[in-house]
Scaffold this active site. Structure first.
Site, PDB file in Angstrom:
ATOM      1  N   HIS A 217      -8.523-100.634 -21.023  1.00  0.00           N
ATOM      2  CA  HIS A 217      -7.479 -99.635 -21.253  1.00  0.00           C
ATOM      3  C   HIS A 217      -7.665 -98.501 -20.266  1.00  0.00           C
ATOM      4  O   HIS A 217      -8.781 -97.993 -20.080  1.00  0.00           O
ATOM      5  CB  HIS A 217      -7.552 -99.139 -22.696  1.00  0.00           C
TER       6      HIS A 217
ATOM      7  N   ASN B  95      -2.097 -92.922 -18.489  1.00  0.00           N
ATOM      8  CA  ASN B  95      -2.428 -93.683 -19.693  1.00  0.00           C
ATOM      9  C   ASN B  95      -1.130 -94.144 -20.360  1.00  0.00           C
ATOM     10  O   ASN B  95      -0.392 -93.323 -20.898  1.00  0.00           O
ATOM     11  CB  ASN B  95      -3.246 -92.778 -20.619  1.00  0.00           C
TER      12      ASN B  95
ATOM     13  N   CYS C 119      -3.878 -97.665 -28.493  1.00  0.00           N
ATOM     14  CA  CYS C 119      -4.221 -98.195 -27.159  1.00  0.00           C
ATOM     15  C   CYS C 119      -4.997 -99.501 -27.229  1.00  0.00           C
ATOM     16  O   CYS C 119      -5.179-100.164 -26.206  1.00  0.00           O
ATOM     17  CB  CYS C 119      -5.009 -97.151 -26.381  1.00  0.00           C
TER      18      CYS C 119
HETATM   19  N1  ACO Z   1      -5.344 -78.420 -16.223  1.00  0.00           N
HETATM   20  C1  ACO Z   1      -6.213 -77.411 -16.037  1.00  0.00           C
HETATM   21  N2  ACO Z   1      -7.125 -77.068 -16.964  1.00  0.00           N
HETATM   22  C2  ACO Z   1      -7.150 -77.786 -18.108  1.00  0.00           C
HETATM   23  C3  ACO Z   1      -6.259 -78.842 -18.353  1.00  0.00           C
HETATM   24  C4  ACO Z   1      -5.333 -79.149 -17.350  1.00  0.00           C
HETATM   25  N3  ACO Z   1      -4.440 -80.152 -17.483  1.00  0.00           N
HETATM   26  N4  ACO Z   1      -6.535 -79.357 -19.572  1.00  0.00           N
HETATM   27  C5  ACO Z   1      -7.557 -78.662 -20.077  1.00  0.00           C
HETATM   28  N5  ACO Z   1      -7.931 -77.691 -19.191  1.00  0.00           N
HETATM   29  C6  ACO Z   1      -8.989 -76.705 -19.335  1.00  0.00           C
HETATM   30  C7  ACO Z   1      -9.317 -76.425 -20.773  1.00  0.00           C
HETATM   31  O1  ACO Z   1      -8.462 -75.433 -21.300  1.00  0.00           O
HETATM   32  C8  ACO Z   1     -10.746 -75.927 -20.638  1.00  0.00           C
HETATM   33  O2  ACO Z   1     -10.706 -74.605 -20.221  1.00  0.00           O
HETATM   34  P1  ACO Z   1     -11.713 -73.508 -20.896  1.00  0.00           P
HETATM   35  O3  ACO Z   1     -13.094 -74.007 -20.565  1.00  0.00           O
HETATM   36  O4  ACO Z   1     -11.324 -72.249 -20.204  1.00  0.00           O
HETATM   37  O5  ACO Z   1     -11.400 -73.537 -22.347  1.00  0.00           O
HETATM   38  C9  ACO Z   1     -11.302 -76.760 -19.500  1.00  0.00           C
HETATM   39  O6  ACO Z   1     -10.166 -77.254 -18.766  1.00  0.00           O
HETATM   40  C10 ACO Z   1     -12.147 -77.923 -19.932  1.00  0.00           C
HETATM   41  O7  ACO Z   1     -11.465 -78.609 -20.960  1.00  0.00           O
HETATM   42  P2  ACO Z   1     -12.077 -79.911 -21.621  1.00  0.00           P
HETATM   43  O8  ACO Z   1     -11.168 -80.387 -22.713  1.00  0.00           O
HETATM   44  O9  ACO Z   1     -13.507 -79.625 -21.966  1.00  0.00           O
HETATM   45  O10 ACO Z   1     -12.031 -80.920 -20.379  1.00  0.00           O
HETATM   46  P3  ACO Z   1     -12.733 -82.306 -20.234  1.00  0.00           P
HETATM   47  O11 ACO Z   1     -13.645 -82.314 -19.098  1.00  0.00           O
HETATM   48  O12 ACO Z   1     -13.254 -82.821 -21.550  1.00  0.00           O
HETATM   49  O13 ACO Z   1     -11.520 -83.241 -19.822  1.00  0.00           O
HETATM   50  C11 ACO Z   1     -10.034 -84.848 -20.798  1.00  0.00           C
HETATM   51  C12 ACO Z   1     -10.419 -83.391 -20.694  1.00  0.00           C
HETATM   52  C13 ACO Z   1      -9.581 -85.324 -19.446  1.00  0.00           C
HETATM   53  C14 ACO Z   1      -8.907 -84.974 -21.808  1.00  0.00           C
HETATM   54  C15 ACO Z   1     -11.265 -85.679 -21.247  1.00  0.00           C
HETATM   55  O14 ACO Z   1     -11.851 -85.093 -22.370  1.00  0.00           O
HETATM   56  C16 ACO Z   1     -10.894 -87.090 -21.581  1.00  0.00           C
HETATM   57  O15 ACO Z   1     -10.425 -87.842 -20.750  1.00  0.00           O
HETATM   58  N6  ACO Z   1     -11.142 -87.508 -22.823  1.00  0.00           N
HETATM   59  C17 ACO Z   1     -10.769 -88.849 -23.216  1.00  0.00           C
HETATM   60  C18 ACO Z   1      -9.380 -88.779 -23.691  1.00  0.00           C
HETATM   61  C19 ACO Z   1      -8.775 -90.115 -23.751  1.00  0.00           C
HETATM   62  O16 ACO Z   1      -9.278 -91.083 -23.215  1.00  0.00           O
HETATM   63  N7  ACO Z   1      -7.653 -90.169 -24.423  1.00  0.00           N
HETATM   64  C20 ACO Z   1      -6.909 -91.295 -24.554  1.00  0.00           C
HETATM   65  C21 ACO Z   1      -7.608 -92.405 -25.318  1.00  0.00           C
HETATM   66  S1  ACO Z   1      -6.704 -93.010 -26.586  1.00  0.00           S
HETATM   67  C22 ACO Z   1      -5.265 -93.296 -26.047  1.00  0.00           C
HETATM   68  O17 ACO Z   1      -5.183 -93.812 -24.981  1.00  0.00           O
HETATM   69  C23 ACO Z   1      -4.036 -92.858 -26.806  1.00  0.00           C
END
Ligand code: ACO
Length: 327
Positions: free
Chosen positions: A253, A283, A112
């Site tokens: 990004h 993304n 990215c």
């Molecule tokens: N729908 C519903 N529930 C979900 C989903 C979904 N799509 N995805 C995860 N959950 C659940 C999980 O299972 C978890 O449940 P549990 O507590 O029962 O185990 C709960 O939601 C919380 O999960 P987390 O992973 O802790 O959620 P978080 O608040 O961290 O959000 C996210 C996840 C959106 C991925 C966040 O961590 C994030 O944006 N991180 C940055 C990722 C990023 O930027 N990636 C790309 C950068 S690099 C590139 O671009 C290639």
């Protein structure tokens, strides 16, 4: 040393569109969860007949038209992508399909951050006088590499391409940059090859296999972005002799609205100066920055003379920021 100007932007039109409600028919998720955690409402996915090359060509054509250049005038093409149609690279095909007969073209992979790495790389060729006109394309088709049964990743990504034209000029409008890697966190975000040993003859074994789906530790990537992106922007601004209050628009990004909001808060930047189209695209990896840039230029938000910060972060882990004056 010569200088560099950014003189045109373009993007590819990608369809169909997949919204959160449609996604919730596929995995156990909801519009409310996705919007609250990421800001994404819909993403675009390429049709079965299209690939990165098609999107990249379209984006480059639009950028060249905006710059008032013909493909024949282009001397350098950098295709920033992690999802080439061919692992040997897709830039040569882009060069041919564009009709950029004089251009040297190559792929650049920095996930990215690829677009920012690509612009900085192209600028070095222009500043030394080796080439005068370059096109940098950010294009990715992550829909091919996402596990569509994994709700933790499949809700995040979309397909797209954007491009920018750079031209050598007497006045330098690339004011500063900073590129970084943190390979120690490589395992946080991977699209890894896995193979099984296959003996060929006595004492000679090769490893045959395939690339796996995108795997991500979302929370670690989130923490990395929120801590390190403001730092890398501050360094690029320092090199430019500017401070964040002198920047008209931040073009980051597009990974997560919460990351954009957190970076804006750390830099004390009002939300309207932190551009976002996450709700409509998700993304799109290397494509996300040039797509936002193109939308903002064509809508008239970004105008000649505006000071911009472009910043990418992603797998590697990689990150980079550049400061430029538009036009
Ligand atoms: N729908 C519903 N529930 C979900 C989903 C979904 N799509 N995805 C995860 N959950 C659940 C999980 O299972 C978890 O449940 P549990 O507590 O029962 O185990 C709960 O939601 C919380 O999960 P987390 O992973 O802790 O959620 P978080 O608040 O961290 O959000 C996210 C996840 C959106 C991925 C966040 O961590 C994030 O944006 N991180 C940055 C990722 C990023 O930027 N990636 C790309 C950068 S690099 C590139 O671009 C290639």
């Amino acid at each position: 040393m010569l200088g560099v100007r950014l003189t045109g932007t373009g993007r590819a039109e990608v369809s169909p569109r997949l919204d959160n409600h449609q996604l919730s028919q596929l995995v156990d998720t909801s519009d409310e969860w996705i919007v609250t955690r990421t800001g994404i409402r819909a993403r675009r996915l390429v049709s079965a007949e299209q690939g990165v090359t098609d999107l990249a060509v379209q984006a480059a054509q639009n950028a060249l038209a905006a710059a008032g250049l013909t493909p024949f005038e282009v001397e350098l093409i950098i295709l920033a992508t992690s999802t080439p149609d061919d692992l040997f690279g897709s830039a040569s095909l882009v060069q041919d399909r564009l009709g950029a007969k004089r251009a040297v073209a190559f792929d650049l992979t920095a996930a990215c951050s690829g677009f920012v790495f690509g612009v900085v790389t192209a600028a070095q060729f222009l500043k030394t006088g080796a080439y005068r006109r370059a096109v940098v394309i950010g294009a990715d088709v992550l829909s091919r590499w996402v596990d569509w049964q994994d709700r933790r990743t499949c809700v995040l990504f979309g397909d797209g391409a954007g491009a920018v034209v750079l031209e050598a000029s007497a006045q330098d409008r690339l004011l500063g940059f900073e590129l970084q890697n943190d390979g120690s966190q490589n395992a946080c975000l991977t699209l890894a090859y896995q193979g099984q040993p296959r003996p060929l003859i006595d004492d000679v074994t090769v490893t045959l296999g395939a690339y796996q789906f995108i795997a991500m530790n979302g929370q670690e990537v989130y923490k990395f972005a929120v801590k390190r992106v403001p730092e890398v922007i501050e360094k690029a601004l320092f090199r430019a002799g500017l401070t964040s209050d002198q920047v008209d628009y931040f073009v980051l990004h597009q990974a997560n609205q919460r990351i954009l909001d957190a970076v804006a808060a750390k830099l004390a930047v009002p939300p309207e100066r932190m551009l976002s189209n996450l709700d409509r695209y998700g993304n799109t990896s290397a494509a996300s920055i040039p797509i936002v840039l193109d939308e903002a230029v064509r809508s008239g938000h970004i105008q000649a003379g505006h000071t911009l910060v472009l910043a990418g972060f992603g797998a590697g882990l990689t990150l980079g920021a550049l400061v430029c004056r538009w036009g």
